[in-house]
Design a protein around this motif. Structure first.
Motif, PDB file in Angstrom:
ATOM      1  N   PHE A   1      -0.436 -20.800   8.351  1.00 18.31           N
ATOM      2  CA  PHE A   1      -1.397 -20.547   9.420  1.00 18.31           C
ATOM      3  C   PHE A   1      -1.534 -19.047   9.606  1.00 18.31           C
ATOM      4  O   PHE A   1      -0.717 -18.268   9.104  1.00 18.31           O
ATOM      5  CB  PHE A   1      -0.941 -21.192  10.730  1.00 18.31           C
ATOM      6  N   GLY A   2      -2.553 -18.652  10.359  1.00 16.74           N
ATOM      7  CA  GLY A   2      -2.702 -17.225  10.610  1.00 16.74           C
ATOM      8  C   GLY A   2      -3.830 -16.898  11.565  1.00 16.74           C
ATOM      9  O   GLY A   2      -4.658 -17.748  11.919  1.00 16.74           O
ATOM     10  N   HIS A   3      -3.853 -15.623  12.007  1.00 15.77           N
ATOM     11  CA  HIS A   3      -4.908 -15.077  12.855  1.00 15.77           C
ATOM     12  C   HIS A   3      -5.778 -14.152  12.012  1.00 15.77           C
ATOM     13  O   HIS A   3      -5.259 -13.245  11.348  1.00 15.77           O
ATOM     14  CB  HIS A   3      -4.327 -14.269  14.014  1.00 15.77           C
ATOM     15  N   LEU A   4      -7.070 -14.376  12.024  1.00 20.54           N
ATOM     16  CA  LEU A   4      -8.026 -13.450  11.436  1.00 20.54           C
ATOM     17  C   LEU A   4      -8.509 -12.556  12.572  1.00 20.54           C
ATOM     18  O   LEU A   4      -9.334 -12.963  13.389  1.00 20.54           O
ATOM     19  CB  LEU A   4      -9.198 -14.209  10.800  1.00 20.54           C
ATOM     20  N   VAL A   5      -7.983 -11.342  12.642  1.00 21.05           N
ATOM     21  CA  VAL A   5      -8.204 -10.455  13.790  1.00 21.05           C
ATOM     22  C   VAL A   5      -9.444  -9.606  13.524  1.00 21.05           C
ATOM     23  O   VAL A   5      -9.454  -8.757  12.624  1.00 21.05           O
ATOM     24  CB  VAL A   5      -6.975  -9.569  14.042  1.00 21.05           C
TER      25      VAL A   5
ATOM     26  N   LEU B   1      -4.852 -22.289   3.747  1.00 17.45           N
ATOM     27  CA  LEU B   1      -4.532 -21.433   4.883  1.00 17.45           C
ATOM     28  C   LEU B   1      -5.411 -21.802   6.069  1.00 17.45           C
ATOM     29  O   LEU B   1      -6.637 -21.793   5.972  1.00 17.45           O
ATOM     30  CB  LEU B   1      -4.724 -19.962   4.498  1.00 17.45           C
ATOM     31  N   ARG B   2      -4.789 -22.121   7.194  1.00 22.85           N
ATOM     32  CA  ARG B   2      -5.515 -22.500   8.409  1.00 22.85           C
ATOM     33  C   ARG B   2      -5.599 -21.281   9.327  1.00 22.85           C
ATOM     34  O   ARG B   2      -4.590 -20.845   9.886  1.00 22.85           O
ATOM     35  CB  ARG B   2      -4.811 -23.653   9.116  1.00 22.85           C
ATOM     36  N   LEU B   3      -6.798 -20.740   9.466  1.00 24.66           N
ATOM     37  CA  LEU B   3      -7.000 -19.510  10.231  1.00 24.66           C
ATOM     38  C   LEU B   3      -7.714 -19.789  11.549  1.00 24.66           C
ATOM     39  O   LEU B   3      -8.528 -20.712  11.655  1.00 24.66           O
ATOM     40  CB  LEU B   3      -7.830 -18.511   9.425  1.00 24.66           C
ATOM     41  N   VAL B   4      -7.408 -18.969  12.532  1.00 28.08           N
ATOM     42  CA  VAL B   4      -8.164 -18.917  13.770  1.00 28.08           C
ATOM     43  C   VAL B   4      -8.679 -17.485  13.896  1.00 28.08           C
ATOM     44  O   VAL B   4      -7.931 -16.525  13.697  1.00 28.08           O
ATOM     45  CB  VAL B   4      -7.307 -19.305  14.988  1.00 28.08           C
TER      46      VAL B   4
ATOM     47  N   CYS C   1      -1.383 -16.108  22.279  1.00 29.84           N
ATOM     48  CA  CYS C   1      -0.710 -16.843  21.207  1.00 29.84           C
ATOM     49  C   CYS C   1      -0.850 -18.349  21.408  1.00 29.84           C
ATOM     50  O   CYS C   1      -1.127 -19.098  20.453  1.00 29.84           O
ATOM     51  CB  CYS C   1       0.752 -16.434  21.142  1.00 29.84           C
ATOM     52  N   ALA C   2      -0.675 -18.814  22.638  1.00 31.92           N
ATOM     53  CA  ALA C   2      -0.780 -20.248  22.923  1.00 31.92           C
ATOM     54  C   ALA C   2      -2.196 -20.746  22.657  1.00 31.92           C
ATOM     55  O   ALA C   2      -2.389 -21.830  22.087  1.00 31.92           O
ATOM     56  CB  ALA C   2      -0.381 -20.523  24.366  1.00 31.92           C
ATOM     57  N   ALA C   3      -3.196 -19.956  23.062  1.00 30.57           N
ATOM     58  CA  ALA C   3      -4.585 -20.365  22.827  1.00 30.57           C
ATOM     59  C   ALA C   3      -4.893 -20.414  21.340  1.00 30.57           C
ATOM     60  O   ALA C   3      -5.567 -21.341  20.855  1.00 30.57           O
ATOM     61  CB  ALA C   3      -5.534 -19.394  23.534  1.00 30.57           C
ATOM     62  N   ALA C   4      -4.385 -19.438  20.576  1.00 27.46           N
ATOM     63  CA  ALA C   4      -4.632 -19.404  19.136  1.00 27.46           C
ATOM     64  C   ALA C   4      -3.895 -20.540  18.428  1.00 27.46           C
ATOM     65  O   ALA C   4      -4.432 -21.162  17.501  1.00 27.46           O
ATOM     66  CB  ALA C   4      -4.215 -18.055  18.570  1.00 27.46           C
ATOM     67  N   ASP C   5      -2.664 -20.823  18.836  1.00 22.29           N
ATOM     68  CA  ASP C   5      -1.893 -21.920  18.231  1.00 22.29           C
ATOM     69  C   ASP C   5      -2.611 -23.249  18.401  1.00 22.29           C
ATOM     70  O   ASP C   5      -2.643 -24.082  17.491  1.00 22.29           O
ATOM     71  CB  ASP C   5      -0.505 -22.005  18.866  1.00 22.29           C
TER      72      ASP C   5
ATOM     73  N   GLY D   1      -4.445 -25.329  15.203  1.00 23.07           N
ATOM     74  CA  GLY D   1      -3.685 -26.534  14.899  1.00 23.07           C
ATOM     75  C   GLY D   1      -2.209 -26.314  14.705  1.00 23.07           C
ATOM     76  O   GLY D   1      -1.465 -27.270  14.484  1.00 23.07           O
ATOM     77  N   TYR D   2      -1.754 -25.073  14.804  1.00 25.24           N
ATOM     78  CA  TYR D   2      -0.324 -24.818  14.642  1.00 25.24           C
ATOM     79  C   TYR D   2       0.488 -25.551  15.709  1.00 25.24           C
ATOM     80  O   TYR D   2       1.601 -26.011  15.448  1.00 25.24           O
ATOM     81  CB  TYR D   2      -0.046 -23.314  14.714  1.00 25.24           C
ATOM     82  N   ALA D   3      -0.077 -25.668  16.900  1.00 20.43           N
ATOM     83  CA  ALA D   3       0.638 -26.324  17.992  1.00 20.43           C
ATOM     84  C   ALA D   3       0.902 -27.795  17.702  1.00 20.43           C
ATOM     85  O   ALA D   3       1.805 -28.388  18.293  1.00 20.43           O
ATOM     86  CB  ALA D   3      -0.165 -26.196  19.292  1.00 20.43           C
ATOM     87  N   PHE D   4       0.138 -28.382  16.783  1.00 20.76           N
ATOM     88  CA  PHE D   4       0.319 -29.795  16.452  1.00 20.76           C
ATOM     89  C   PHE D   4       1.132 -29.980  15.176  1.00 20.76           C
ATOM     90  O   PHE D   4       1.287 -31.103  14.694  1.00 20.76           O
ATOM     91  CB  PHE D   4      -1.050 -30.455  16.255  1.00 20.76           C
ATOM     92  N   ASN D   5       1.649 -28.872  14.624  1.00 20.18           N
ATOM     93  CA  ASN D   5       2.267 -28.925  13.294  1.00 20.18           C
ATOM     94  C   ASN D   5       3.766 -29.127  13.330  1.00 20.18           C
ATOM     95  O   ASN D   5       4.387 -29.295  12.290  1.00 20.18           O
ATOM     96  CB  ASN D   5       1.943 -27.635  12.531  1.00 20.18           C
TER      97      ASN D   5
END
Length: 344
Positions: A12-16, A144-147, A261-265, A269-273
């Motif tokens: 997973f990751g953040h595309l900033v 890779l799952r990006l937000v 971080c919580a909103a991005a997770d 979908g990281y929060a469900f992983n």
């Protein structure tokens, strides 16, 4: 006893993303510290070929492949042209990037979490296809799952035209990239010394009832009638989509970093992983934080803006208009002083 939850090696990751000066590199460093403290294996990826002053050495740096300065000098291009060339060169050599991002899972089976620091040219996210194609490549090659984490400088809230322009850019990026999206109002800690806001901070984060913003434009003599009509129309477009919401953040404030971080997770979908040893915090992210979002934004406002409405919801708007009047008075006095000098 209940069996341990299976760990997924899905990365997973953040595309900033965001305009120049919005705090993308600072965000990556603050988020890296936060995620590392939570036990995640974090890798920072610099995709800005013009970023010559990183806060720390990136784990993967696109400048090892192509540099904007070298391209501009060799081909005689300007900064924007050099940036587009670098992005297209990266796309043509996408294997270079995917090979460096393809990392084996750690000893505990945990995958790497990527923070991807992108260039500041907004056209790359609003209408150019380069970033979108790169995201598709990373998704297909690495799963890779990006937000997308889109940063907007909180100082834009001080001027109606800049704030509305920022809303349009954020909305355009959401529609163009087609990624899970979290909009962040960065540098809120600097607002207190920058000047009064026309409305409470929650007005700018919620992006609702933007007609009130247009009323402030109408009251400002610096804006012409045509500009006011344009602002009305853009606000209507933003409200019709109903997609925008901002999370206020200060890079030095761990509480605001945790909320982003919580909103991005949750978005990516990281929060469900179930990818962290203690899933209690992850399940809390899925359920959502306790309390009202309005109260949390107000707490940030109280912490950094230190203003009270005193029961009058239009108090800040009045203070804002008074500030406009003072600025015009100062300009008039300066103009009079110049005239006096000329008469002598």
């Amino acid at each position: 006893s209940r069996p341990a939850a299976a760990r997924s090696t899905m990365p997973f990751g953040h595309l900033v993303i965001g305009p120049p000066g919005s705090g993308k590199t600072t965000y990556c460093e603050a988020m890296r510290r936060h995620l590392a403290a939570r036990g995640r294996d974090v890798a920072v990826v610099n995709l800005d070929p013009a970023n010559d002053s990183p806060l720390r050495a990136a784990d993967v740096d696109v400048r090892a492949l192509v540099s904007a300065d070298a391209v501009a000098e060799a081909l005689g291009l300007g900064p924007n042209g050099a940036m587009v060339y670098c992005l297209e060169h990266l796309l043509a050599n996408a294997d270079w990037l995917t090979d460096r991002l393809r990392r084996p899972a750690g000893p505990d089976g945990r995958s790497t979490f990527f923070l991807i620091d992108c260039p500041g040219q907004i056209e790359l996210y609003t209408h150019h296809e380069g970033v979108r194609r790169l995201v598709d490549t990373l998704s297909s090659a690495l799963d890779l799952r990006l937000v997308a984490v889109h940063l907007m400088d909180a100082h834009h809230c001080l001027e109606v035209s800049k704030y509305v322009a920022g809303l349009v850019v954020s909305l355009s990026a959401m529609l163009h990239l087609e990624l899970p999206h979290v909009n962040v109002l960065s540098k809120v800690d600097t607002l207190g010394a920058a000047g009064p806001l026309a409305f409470p901070l929650s007005f700018y984060t919620d992006c609702h009832d933007l007609s009130r913003l247009a009323e402030v434009v109408d009251d400002a003599p610096a804006f012409g009638e045509a500009h006011a009509r344009l602002t009305h129309a853009l606000c209507d477009v933003v409200e019709d989509y109903g997609l925008l919401h901002f999370v206020p953040m200060c890079a030095e404030d761990e509480e605001t970093v945790a909320r982003v971080c919580a909103a991005a997770d949750k978005a990516c979908g990281y929060a469900f992983n179930a990818d962290e040893g203690d899933n209690t915090g992850i399940l809390g992210t899925v359920a959502g934080p306790s309390g009202w979002e309005y109260d949390r934004v107000n707490a940030v406002e109280d912490r950094y803006l230190r203003r009270e409405l005193e029961g009058d919801p239009d108090a800040l708007a009045k203070l804002y208009r008074e500030g406009l009047g003072e600025e015009e008075g100062e300009e008039g006095e300066e103009g009079g002083g110049d005239g006096a000098v000329e008469e002598r």
